[in-house]
Enzyme design. Structure first.
Site, mmCIF file in Angstrom:
data_model
loop_
_atom_site.group_PDB
_atom_site.id
_atom_site.type_symbol
_atom_site.label_atom_id
_atom_site.label_comp_id
_atom_site.label_asym_id
_atom_site.label_seq_id
_atom_site.Cartn_x
_atom_site.Cartn_y
_atom_site.Cartn_z
ATOM 1 N N THR A 55 -0.017 7.654 -0.947
ATOM 2 C CA THR A 55 -0.388 6.378 -0.330
ATOM 3 C C THR A 55 -0.758 6.554 1.140
ATOM 4 O O THR A 55 -0.253 7.479 1.808
ATOM 5 C CB THR A 55 0.804 5.396 -0.446
ATOM 6 O OG1 THR A 55 0.605 4.294 0.431
ATOM 7 C CG2 THR A 55 2.133 6.043 -0.059
ATOM 8 N N ASP A 56 -1.579 5.629 1.638
ATOM 9 C CA ASP A 56 -1.910 5.658 3.077
ATOM 10 C C ASP A 56 -0.695 5.345 3.947
ATOM 11 O O ASP A 56 -0.709 5.606 5.155
ATOM 12 C CB ASP A 56 -3.065 4.691 3.390
ATOM 13 C CG ASP A 56 -2.781 3.233 3.065
ATOM 14 O OD1 ASP A 56 -1.682 2.921 2.553
ATOM 15 O OD2 ASP A 56 -3.669 2.383 3.313
ATOM 16 N N TYR A 71 10.150 3.408 1.477
ATOM 17 C CA TYR A 71 9.144 3.709 0.443
ATOM 18 C C TYR A 71 8.204 4.804 0.946
ATOM 19 O O TYR A 71 7.994 5.831 0.278
ATOM 20 C CB TYR A 71 8.350 2.444 0.089
ATOM 21 C CG TYR A 71 7.041 2.731 -0.619
ATOM 22 C CD1 TYR A 71 7.026 3.229 -1.925
ATOM 23 C CD2 TYR A 71 5.805 2.532 0.019
ATOM 24 C CE1 TYR A 71 5.827 3.510 -2.574
ATOM 25 C CE2 TYR A 71 4.604 2.807 -0.618
ATOM 26 C CZ TYR A 71 4.616 3.296 -1.913
ATOM 27 O OH TYR A 71 3.425 3.579 -2.553
ATOM 28 N N LYS A 125 7.570 8.764 -0.340
ATOM 29 C CA LYS A 125 6.265 9.284 -0.779
ATOM 30 C C LYS A 125 5.852 10.498 0.069
ATOM 31 O O LYS A 125 5.242 11.445 -0.434
ATOM 32 C CB LYS A 125 5.195 8.188 -0.697
ATOM 33 C CG LYS A 125 5.417 7.000 -1.635
ATOM 34 C CD LYS A 125 5.335 7.351 -3.111
ATOM 35 C CE LYS A 125 3.947 7.680 -3.551
ATOM 36 N NZ LYS A 125 3.899 7.898 -5.038
HETATM 37 N N1 LIG Z 1 -0.222 -0.443 -5.507
HETATM 38 C C1 LIG Z 1 -0.707 0.085 -4.396
HETATM 39 O O1 LIG Z 1 -1.233 -0.612 -3.527
HETATM 40 C C2 LIG Z 1 -0.663 1.589 -4.195
HETATM 41 C C3 LIG Z 1 -1.461 2.157 -3.202
HETATM 42 C C4 LIG Z 1 -1.441 3.543 -3.027
HETATM 43 C C5 LIG Z 1 -0.655 4.340 -3.832
HETATM 44 N N2 LIG Z 1 0.145 3.755 -4.781
HETATM 45 C C6 LIG Z 1 0.952 4.649 -5.635
HETATM 46 O O2 LIG Z 1 0.420 4.553 -6.938
HETATM 47 C C7 LIG Z 1 1.439 4.753 -7.911
HETATM 48 C C8 LIG Z 1 1.451 3.605 -8.895
HETATM 49 O O3 LIG Z 1 1.669 2.390 -8.167
HETATM 50 P P1 LIG Z 1 1.623 0.988 -8.904
HETATM 51 O O4 LIG Z 1 1.214 -0.013 -7.892
HETATM 52 O O5 LIG Z 1 0.881 1.115 -10.161
HETATM 53 O O6 LIG Z 1 3.183 0.787 -9.193
HETATM 54 P P2 LIG Z 1 3.926 0.049 -10.390
HETATM 55 O O7 LIG Z 1 5.270 -0.291 -9.822
HETATM 56 O O8 LIG Z 1 3.087 -1.019 -10.968
HETATM 57 O O9 LIG Z 1 4.090 1.196 -11.495
HETATM 58 C C9 LIG Z 1 5.017 2.245 -11.398
HETATM 59 C C10 LIG Z 1 5.336 2.722 -12.797
HETATM 60 O O10 LIG Z 1 6.214 3.846 -12.695
HETATM 61 C C11 LIG Z 1 7.239 3.711 -13.667
HETATM 62 N N3 LIG Z 1 8.401 4.477 -13.190
HETATM 63 C C12 LIG Z 1 9.157 4.247 -12.088
HETATM 64 N N4 LIG Z 1 10.127 5.174 -11.975
HETATM 65 C C13 LIG Z 1 9.978 6.027 -13.035
HETATM 66 C C14 LIG Z 1 10.649 7.190 -13.468
HETATM 67 N N5 LIG Z 1 11.714 7.664 -12.790
HETATM 68 N N6 LIG Z 1 10.226 7.824 -14.576
HETATM 69 C C15 LIG Z 1 9.154 7.344 -15.277
HETATM 70 N N7 LIG Z 1 8.479 6.221 -14.915
HETATM 71 C C16 LIG Z 1 8.880 5.586 -13.808
HETATM 72 C C17 LIG Z 1 7.475 2.218 -13.749
HETATM 73 O O11 LIG Z 1 8.135 1.844 -14.962
HETATM 74 C C18 LIG Z 1 6.063 1.679 -13.651
HETATM 75 O O12 LIG Z 1 5.451 1.592 -14.911
HETATM 76 C C19 LIG Z 1 2.732 4.903 -7.120
HETATM 77 O O13 LIG Z 1 3.012 6.275 -6.994
HETATM 78 C C20 LIG Z 1 2.424 4.303 -5.763
HETATM 79 O O14 LIG Z 1 3.194 4.913 -4.748
HETATM 80 C C21 LIG Z 1 0.151 2.404 -4.993
#
Ligand SMILES: NC(=O)c1ccc[n+]([C@@H]2O[C@H](COP(=O)([O-])OP(=O)(O)OC[C@H]3O[C@@H](n4cnc5c(N)ncnc54)[C@H](O)[C@@H]3O)[C@@H](O)[C@H]2O)c1
Length: 331
Positions: free
Chosen positions: A124-125, A150, A154
């Site tokens: 993530t940024d 958080y 990361k």
């Molecule tokens: N949403 C954003 O704006 C954003 C931006 C940049 C990066 N990210 C990164 O992208 C990824 C996905 O984000 P998202 O927004 O889809 O999140 P989300 O919370 O919608 O999805 C996360 C998923 O991970 C699963 N999970 C959590 N812990 C787990 C574990 N120990 N074992 C197996 N599964 C597990 C959850 O059940 C869920 O389905 C993350 O790594 C997040 O840091 C998100």
């Protein structure tokens, strides 16, 4: 790089399920395994249309025995699994260290045990920390200065990935995406939260004076960026994925209210998030030079997302009826 079997961890969450859907369409011959713990944000409804196309396992990425069952024969792992909401990390950071740090370490060990050809870590940024009132954009070579639990978890994961590349020669890549929005996003995050609040005629809780800015990336473009980096990124490389946008929380709220036909009387200004970073913006030139092209403008991306929530009332109502959204504030 051709892929025959891919493991997508966290594939029942927001970005992961969109990614699984896109590769199911683009790579009809690829075997797609999804491993997800189904925490509060993981939802099988996000994958319902892919039943029969994917192999799903419910389990924890931090459990080596679970990985020994699903990793063999996988040539590629893409790790979306994480605790993803900053506000929750400010209340209790332990699950963040478990999934985002320990989980990544256990995954990296499994990659070594089972000779996985490429590991892509979704980051993530937020790892860069606050750009404040400067006009500069974060570059991949910048130091990491995470400022909330958080972001710190990361950043720790990234260091583990880089260490596995340097120490053991693991073939890794990292993407650093900016604030992502689109269909299937759990309605605690700013755009689905504001949209569903507005659809229910409730107020939109804006942090502080609403001037903190983020770069908003549509999930289709984020997934296309991940795919581009997966196939073209150099081993050990890190790639920013952003939309070159600067949108304030107030801009987001105004646009949603306008589209739904409500006045600004529906805005509520809440206490600012503690330690709230004022600005993130990444320079995505490095990923663009690999051939990554974004196709969604902010206006079209936001309106199509609002329309999606209007057409998927049952999906978000089922979530909102189970969760109390006053407990956690918008990102
Ligand atoms: N949403 C954003 O704006 C954003 C931006 C940049 C990066 N990210 C990164 O992208 C990824 C996905 O984000 P998202 O927004 O889809 O999140 P989300 O919370 O919608 O999805 C996360 C998923 O991970 C699963 N999970 C959590 N812990 C787990 C574990 N120990 N074992 C197996 N599964 C597990 C959850 O059940 C869920 O389905 C993350 O790594 C997040 O840091 C998100």
């Amino acid at each position: 790089m051709s892929i025959s079997t891919v493991l997508v961890t966290g594939g029942a969450g927001f970005i992961g399920s969109n990614y699984v859907r896109s590769i199911a369409q683009d790579h009809p011959k690829c075997t797609i395994r999804v491993l997800d713990l189904l925490t509060y944000s993981g939802n099988m409804a996000n994958l319902a249309d892919l039943e029969g196309r994917i192999e799903f396992t419910q389990g924890d990425i931090a459990d080596p025995a679970v990985l020994d069952a699903v990793v063999p024969d996988c040539d590629t792992i893409i790790n979306f699994a994480a605790e993803s909401h900053v506000d929750r990390s400010l209340v209790d950071s332990r699950p963040f260290v478990h999934s985002n740090v320990l989980g990544v370490q256990v995954l990296l060990d499994a990659c070594r045990r089972h000779d996985v050809r490429r590991f892509l870590q979704i980051s993530t940024d937020e790892v860069y920390g606050d750009l404040g009132s400067t006009s500069r954009c974060s570059l991949e070579s910048d130091p990491l200065r995470p400022r909330n639990p958080y972001a710190a978890s990361k950043a720790a994961a990234e260091h583990l990935v880089q260490a596995a590349h340097a120490s053991f020669g693991l073939n890794t890549v990292i993407t650093r995406g900016s604030n992502t929005y689109g269909p299937w996003q759990y309605p605690e995050k700013i755009i689905p939260l504001f949209t569903t609040q507005a659809m229910e005629g409730l107020s939109l809780p804006v942090y502080g004076d609403g001037t903190a800015v983020r770069d908003y990336l549509h999930v289709d473009d984020h997934c296309a960026g991940i795919e581009c980096v997966l196939h073209n990124g150099v081993s050990g490389g890190i790639y920013n994925l952003g939309a070159r946008l600067q949108i304030s929380g107030l801009d987001v709220a105004d646009a949603i209210l306008k589209h739904i036909g409500l006045s600004n009387d529906h805005l509520t200004f809440t206490d600012d998030r503690i330690g709230h970073d004022y600005r993130y913006e990444v320079d995505p030139s490095k990923a663009e030079s690999l051939g990554w092209i974004r196709s969604r403008s902010w206006q079209e991306g936001l309106l199509s997302t609002i329309d999606w929530y209007q057409r998927h009332h049952d999906w978000w109502q089922a979530i909102r009826s189970k969760s109390r959204f006053g407990d956690f504030k918008a990102r």
